[in-house]
Design a protein around this motif. Structure first.
Motif, mmCIF file in Angstrom:
data_model
loop_
_atom_site.group_PDB
_atom_site.id
_atom_site.type_symbol
_atom_site.label_atom_id
_atom_site.label_comp_id
_atom_site.label_asym_id
_atom_site.label_seq_id
_atom_site.Cartn_x
_atom_site.Cartn_y
_atom_site.Cartn_z
ATOM 1 N N ARG A 78 10.260 -1.330 -38.588
ATOM 2 C CA ARG A 78 10.757 -2.249 -39.608
ATOM 3 C C ARG A 78 11.656 -3.282 -38.950
ATOM 4 N NH1 ARG A 78 12.607 1.563 -44.728
ATOM 5 N NH2 ARG A 78 10.543 2.501 -45.114
ATOM 6 N N ASN A 80 14.253 -5.889 -40.068
ATOM 7 C CA ASN A 80 15.022 -6.085 -41.294
ATOM 8 C C ASN A 80 15.670 -7.457 -41.382
ATOM 9 O OD1 ASN A 80 15.111 -3.245 -42.587
ATOM 10 N ND2 ASN A 80 15.571 -2.862 -40.429
ATOM 11 N N PHE A 82 16.808 -10.423 -44.823
ATOM 12 C CA PHE A 82 16.638 -10.808 -46.224
ATOM 13 C C PHE A 82 16.043 -12.197 -46.318
ATOM 14 C CE2 PHE A 82 19.802 -7.470 -46.832
ATOM 15 C CZ PHE A 82 19.338 -6.862 -47.985
ATOM 16 N N TYR A 83 14.983 -12.338 -47.063
ATOM 17 C CA TYR A 83 14.471 -13.653 -47.425
ATOM 18 C C TYR A 83 13.612 -13.479 -48.664
ATOM 19 C CZ TYR A 83 13.848 -18.566 -46.737
ATOM 20 O OH TYR A 83 13.917 -19.905 -46.918
ATOM 21 N N GLY A 89 12.388 -6.813 -47.884
ATOM 22 C CA GLY A 89 13.624 -6.980 -47.121
ATOM 23 C C GLY A 89 13.432 -6.546 -45.684
ATOM 24 N N TYR A 90 12.220 -6.201 -45.327
ATOM 25 C CA TYR A 90 11.875 -5.963 -43.923
ATOM 26 C C TYR A 90 10.398 -6.278 -43.743
ATOM 27 C CZ TYR A 90 10.468 -1.394 -45.857
ATOM 28 O OH TYR A 90 9.914 -0.388 -46.620
ATOM 29 N N GLU A 96 8.803 -1.402 -30.037
ATOM 30 C CA GLU A 96 8.826 -0.716 -28.748
ATOM 31 C C GLU A 96 7.446 -0.326 -28.234
ATOM 32 O OE1 GLU A 96 11.790 2.309 -27.492
ATOM 33 O OE2 GLU A 96 12.725 1.869 -29.413
ATOM 34 N N ASP A 269 20.370 -9.875 -36.592
ATOM 35 C CA ASP A 269 20.176 -8.600 -35.916
ATOM 36 C C ASP A 269 19.145 -7.889 -36.761
ATOM 37 O OD1 ASP A 269 20.182 -6.060 -34.999
ATOM 38 O OD2 ASP A 269 22.326 -5.707 -35.255
ATOM 39 N N ARG A 271 17.722 -5.081 -36.581
ATOM 40 C CA ARG A 271 17.866 -3.633 -36.791
ATOM 41 C C ARG A 271 16.504 -2.916 -36.823
ATOM 42 N NH1 ARG A 271 20.542 -5.819 -40.861
ATOM 43 N NH2 ARG A 271 19.511 -4.562 -42.460
ATOM 44 N N TYR A 272 15.708 -3.199 -35.807
ATOM 45 C CA TYR A 272 14.402 -2.533 -35.708
ATOM 46 C C TYR A 272 14.561 -1.021 -35.682
ATOM 47 C CZ TYR A 272 11.769 -6.724 -34.229
ATOM 48 O OH TYR A 272 11.134 -7.931 -34.162
ATOM 49 N N PHE A 273 13.720 -0.313 -36.382
ATOM 50 C CA PHE A 273 13.618 1.140 -36.194
ATOM 51 C C PHE A 273 12.247 1.581 -36.682
ATOM 52 C CE2 PHE A 273 14.135 3.472 -40.279
ATOM 53 C CZ PHE A 273 14.293 2.394 -41.132
ATOM 54 N N PRO A 274 11.756 2.724 -36.207
ATOM 55 C CA PRO A 274 10.386 3.137 -36.522
ATOM 56 C C PRO A 274 10.166 3.269 -38.030
ATOM 57 C CG PRO A 274 11.294 4.483 -34.768
ATOM 58 C CD PRO A 274 12.433 3.661 -35.283
ATOM 59 N N SER B 319 16.682 -2.506 -49.440
ATOM 60 C CA SER B 319 16.736 -3.975 -49.277
ATOM 61 C C SER B 319 15.894 -4.686 -50.322
ATOM 62 C CB SER B 319 16.231 -4.373 -47.885
ATOM 63 O OG SER B 319 17.116 -3.926 -46.894
ATOM 64 N N ARG B 320 14.856 -4.001 -50.811
ATOM 65 C CA ARG B 320 13.968 -4.648 -51.782
ATOM 66 C C ARG B 320 14.673 -4.941 -53.105
ATOM 67 N NH1 ARG B 320 9.195 -0.680 -52.101
ATOM 68 N NH2 ARG B 320 9.647 -0.670 -49.885
ATOM 69 N N TYR B 340 21.874 -12.872 -53.840
ATOM 70 C CA TYR B 340 21.796 -11.597 -53.118
ATOM 71 C C TYR B 340 23.078 -10.797 -53.261
ATOM 72 C CZ TYR B 340 17.556 -12.803 -50.407
ATOM 73 O OH TYR B 340 16.289 -13.089 -50.003
ATOM 74 N N LEU B 363 22.111 1.238 -37.407
ATOM 75 C CA LEU B 363 20.907 0.603 -36.859
ATOM 76 C C LEU B 363 21.217 -0.692 -36.108
ATOM 77 C CD1 LEU B 363 18.396 0.984 -39.848
ATOM 78 C CD2 LEU B 363 18.353 2.217 -37.673
ATOM 79 N N TYR B 368 22.568 1.367 -32.051
ATOM 80 C CA TYR B 368 21.326 2.095 -32.334
ATOM 81 C C TYR B 368 21.178 3.334 -31.440
ATOM 82 C CZ TYR B 368 16.300 2.832 -32.967
ATOM 83 O OH TYR B 368 15.073 3.376 -33.229
#
Lengths: 481, 487
Positions: A78, A80, A82-83, A89-90, A96, A269, A271-274, B319-320, B340, B363, B368
């Protein structure tokens, strides 16, 4: 100082799947806003992504096409931020463990030289939707039709040194993905978009300069222009002793300039994570072999074959091989007329000119390869001259029929009857006694120049249908006489 | 005193003693007259329930009765229900009416069950006391000054008070088992992947699992065999056959090797709960089982690992909820940033914000590796502790909670003290194992839960073990004073 430009490209290729990467919604360009967005695409509560297997096949196919390592276990992450057009939101992407690792492509430049460009990685991800800023009375509209469209992001090494190389590379990737059938490559509809990373360094140094990233450039021409203006911009700063700020810039085609995006838009940032909603993709040898078995002949191999099999030049071969449809068309023409060189000429000059003039893609050419081949065959068997053939070809393009029907209907069949032509030549010589006298008095060099006059007269008399070879031969004989 | 069970209601309806319409009206009446004391329901779907009940009665009359035909259930308000508000205990979704059913709901509807309504819960399932609900706290029917546990507190209170025969819940760190323990119920958290998560509002995707809260293990088996199974729309659901759990309950306890993790019986365990659990273990011994001391060396790391992983996943799952497409949107946003921040500021409660902040931090670039990656490594250690233990034992037992239900408001100023109450349940989620909490007695007039942990996909063993215990004991038949029996 003498500066060297260093470029790396990130190309987003839209994969030509029928449905989205994580939902069953149809992928298609356009459509009324939000008509191609399901509960998954809207990120409704409790909705989960399900991977479209076709996307994996296409990713692997691309990897094999550039001789890259295939990620045996590749993982979605993901990303992450906001737009409003990013519903969850991601963005589900790969960080990786991408599906395609290190690879390399070889591109041919206009002067025939070859250049190797490394590919760092290629990964799968989903596209975002679109924000619409007009017509909403000060508010923005969100169209999620595009959200979840599958993308392959191809990241090159910083191996590119000029805008010519960048374009050649971009075109190579374009031809590769269309060859593989994994994208329609339609840049106008956004099927291929490009981020340009560009920096300058003094010639001969090893260290890279500070780079800027120009986002979302969406045509070959704009890439070329964006590189040119960004190069100038950085050059001016550096020559004045200034330094480059690492930042994301936008290319404004109307003003032909790049400008900085607000730092707020880029200081993310992620905040990538699996991605815990998806299992890792595990790819085994059998799966890879199955895909290998479906692999079409790629541009590089086709280009080599065109050179050896048809004796085409490196450049002609590369041009024809760059587009799979064009290459197939050329081979169809060559097979029908039996003359590859003529076929190559006609396809890359005459056909290309008409396609260009009418802004038609090769896929939609109104003249089939077989029909063009049949036309060329009529040149070869002396039925018509090359010059007449161009008129016939235009008529074919306009839908007036095949080469033979047009030749017959217009009475264009070449006059090759020796007796008839002899009479015609005799008449022309008799009608122009002064020119004949001058000719006979002239030296060989002058004679060669003057022959054209007589040929023209005969052709005129024959309304262009006389076989020019035969006319030349007869004139030489008679004038010498 | 008579206690309703699913099995009992099914046989009563089959024998023509009462109709679904009758029992459904009965439950609706009890909800109407008693729930103001408990606040266990957010939404009561009276009309829907009666329509479903009558349809069930008609099917039964035609001899086309379904597996759970006419059984009135309550659903945790985390499961999306088509046409019925699904709030997830949050102001953020107070206006959200899903256009779809969760897979669990779809399966239960298809089996003929009746939906009485949607139960209260900690907001977005974050909490162990049901005090974190936008719709107010739920009270424990055993002592209405106390919490019912959470996050499935509304479901537990409703079933314990006889406002529904059984209910659905979800368990991310103990949210089915702990309220079951606090309210004297049987609560099953299935193996991760056994039950589809589609349509269950996500808290922590790698830990969330839906399951039943029931009176008995037999009822839990009846519900599990309906809701379990692979779902093509949930990639993490397991593609393996679903056993007929309700037909495998007779398995004897003779020779069953029960592992007792020493880490679950040390300091921190309430003495009253300790003695109830020890008595229950003696009962198992008497029934032929064998008690084996085991160790789960990393058990004490479950809380820190969980409180990194769960908030990390939650921070992005939530986040959604941005005020753009559905759910709460602040009044008159001045720009996107304002839309937001105010929508989320006003739409989320404190505990949810706390976890979003913790998860976002864990995160973030630079943290991390120290937090999220480390927590995932710890998670693997915890899982291998359990897998090692299962080389020597068939099931693992211990208390579900270290303490009995606490007074509402008593831990308000100290959220971490609430986190610590989940010490025995969190590791099970981190390891993806199935576990069941069964009533084992009372301590200071409050129910005590015995937790039985099984191997992956060995729900059959858990259910039969719990069932055999319930055949030999009657703790599961106790009802809270003031809410007992049938009106």
């Amino acid at each position: 100082m003498n500066w060297e430009m260093v470029i790396g490209l990130e190309i987003h290729v839209q994969l030509a799947t029928r449905s989205k990467i994580f939902s069953g919604s149809e992928v298609a360009f356009g459509g009324s806003p939000n008509t191609r967005a399901s509960a998954v695409d809207l990120a409704m509560p409790g909705m989960l992504p399900v991977l479209n297997e076709e996307v994996v096949r296409m990713g692997v196919l691309f990897g094999l096409g550039i001789d890259a390592e295939i990620g045996r276990t590749s993982v979605f992450d993901r990303k992450n931020y906001f737009y409003p057009d990013l519903p969850k939101g991601y963005q589900i992407s790969q960080f990786e463990h991408p599906i395609v690792g290190n690879g390399e492509v070889t591109v041919v430049l206009a002067d025939g030289t070859e250049k190797q460009i490394g590919i760092t990685r290629a990964h799968l991800e989903e596209d975002a939707g679109k924000s619409l800023h007009e017509d909403f009375h000060g508010m923005s509209g969100i169209d999620l039709n595009r959200a979840g469209t599958p993308l392959l992001e191809i990241v090159s090494e910083p191996d590119i040194r000029s805008s010519e190389e960048a374009i050649a590379y971009l075109k190579y990737i374009h031809s590769l993905v269309t060859y593989l059938g994994i994208s329609d490559g339609n840049m106008a509809e956004g099927s291929m978009r490009c981020d340009v990373n560009l920096s300058l360094r003094p010639h001969g140094t090893k260290e890279f300069g500070t780079r800027t990233e120009i986002k979302n450039v969406n045509s070959f021409r704009f890439v070329e222009k964006a590189i040119a203006v960004e190069y100038e911009r950085q050059l001016d700063i550096l020559e004045d002793g200034g330094s480059i700020t690492q930042e994301t810039r936008l290319y404004d085609a109307d003003r032909n300039e790049t400008r900085s995006m607000r730092s707020k838009e880029v200081a993310n940032d992620y905040r990538y994570f699996p991605e815990p909603d998806l299992l890792p993709i595990v790819i085994d040898e059998t799966f890879i072999q199955r895909i290998k078995d479906t692999m079409p002949e790629l541009p590089r191999a086709k280009r080599d074959r065109f050179q050896s099999e048809y004796k085409l030049s490196n450049y002609d071969a590369a041009v024809l091989a760059a587009n799979r449809t064009l290459a197939d068309y050329f081979e169809g023409v060559a097979a029908t007329c039996g003359d590859a060189k003529l076929a190559a000429n006609w396809v890359s000059v005459e056909l290309a000119a008409l396609l260009n003039r009418h802004d038609v893609a090769i896929e939609y050419t109104p003249v089939s390869a077989e029909d063009l081949g049949a036309l060329i065959a009529r040149i070869k068997d002396d039925t018509i001259s090359g010059k007449i053939a161009k008129d016939v070809f235009e008529a074919m393009w306009n839908g007036e029929g095949t080469a033979d029907t047009i030749i017959d209907a217009r009475g264009l069949r070449q006059m090759s009857d020796q007796g008839e032509l002899e009479t015609m030549v005799a008449t022309v010589l008799a009608d122009n006694p002064n020119q004949v006298a001058q000719y006979r008095a002239a030296d060989e060099t002058k004679q060669k120049k003057m022959l054209g006059f007589f040929v023209g007269q005969v052709m005129k008399a024959s309304r262009g249908q006389a076989n020019p070879g035969l006319v030349n031969k007869l004139l030489n004989q008679k004038l010498a006489g | 005193m008579h206690v309703h069970t699913i099995a009992g209601l099914l046989s009563g309806m089959a024998a023509g003693q009462f109709s679904s319409a009758e029992i459904t009206s009965d439950y609706l009446q009890r909800i109407a007259s008693q729930d103001q004391q408990l606040n266990s329901f957010i939404t009561v779907t009276e009309e829907l329930a009666l329509t479903q009940a009558r349809a069930a009665d008609e099917r039964r009359a035609r001899g086309e009765g379904l597996k759970l035909d006419g059984i009135p259930l309550a659903h945790k308000d985390i499961f999306c229900t088509q046409g019925t508000k699904t709030s997830c205990g949050s102001r953020m979704l107070d206006n959200f009416i899903p256009p779809y059913d969760a897979t669990v709901i779809k399966a239960l509807n298809a089996a003929g069950s009746v939906c009485l309504g949607k139960t209260n819960m900690d907001e977005f399932a974050m909490g162990s006391s049901n005090e974190n609900s936008y719709f107010g706290p739920v009270r424990n029917p055993w002592d209405t000054d106390c919490v019912p546990g959470g996050s499935s507190g509304g479901s537990a209170a409703a079933v314990a008070a006889g406002l529904a025969v059984a209910a659905t819940g979800t368990d991310t760190g103990g949210s089915i088992r702990q309220p079951a323990a606090f309210c004297g119920l049987t609560g099953l958290k299935p193996t991760y992947g056994r039950v589809s998560r589609l349509g269950m509002v996500a808290f922590a995707s790698s830990l969330d699992q839906g399951g039943p809260l029931t009176r008995t293990a037999e009822d839990a088996a009846l519900l599990l065999e309906v809701i379990a199974g692979v779902d093509p729309a949930d990639s993490t659901s397991a593609d393996r056959p679903v056993p007929r759990y309700s037909e495998a309950l007779a398995q004897s306890l003779a020779g069953l090797r029960i592992g007792l993790p020493q880490e679950f019986f040390g300091s921190g365990l309430d003495a009253g709960i300790g003695s109830v659990i020890n008595a229950a273990l003696k009962e198992f011994e008497a029934l032929g089982a064998q008690l084996v001391e085991i160790n789960l060396p990393h058990a004490n790391l479950a809380i820190p690992a969980y409180y990194v992983i769960a908030p990390a996943e939650a921070s992005t799952n939530l986040s959604r909820f941005d005020g753009v497409r559905y759910g709460y949107r602040c009044e008159d946003p001045t720009d996107l940033e304002d839309l937001y921040t105010r929508s989320r500021e006003e739409g989320f409660g404190d505990e949810v914000k706390r976890r979003i902040l913790v998860g976002t931090y864990a995160l973030s670039a630079g943290y991390y590796d120290a937090y999220y990656r480390k927590a995932q490594q710890v998670r693997r250690l915890i899982q291998s502790d359990y897998l090692n233990a299962f080389k020597e034992v068939d099931v693992i037992m211990g208390p579900t909670t270290p303490n009995p239900a606490w007074a509402i408001g008593s831990k308000e100023s100290d959220p971490v003290s609430v986190y610590l109450e989940d010490i025995y349940t969190l590791g099970v989620n981190l390891a993806g194992l199935p576990a069941i909490s069964v009533p084992a007695g009372l301590s200071d007039r409050k129910p005590v839960g015995l937790q039985i942990i099984g191997q992956h996909f060995d729900e059959s063993r858990l259910l039969s073990t719990a069932h055999q215990f319930q055949l030999a004991t009657d703790w599961h038949t106790l009802t809270p004073p003031g809410f007992g029996g049938k009106s």
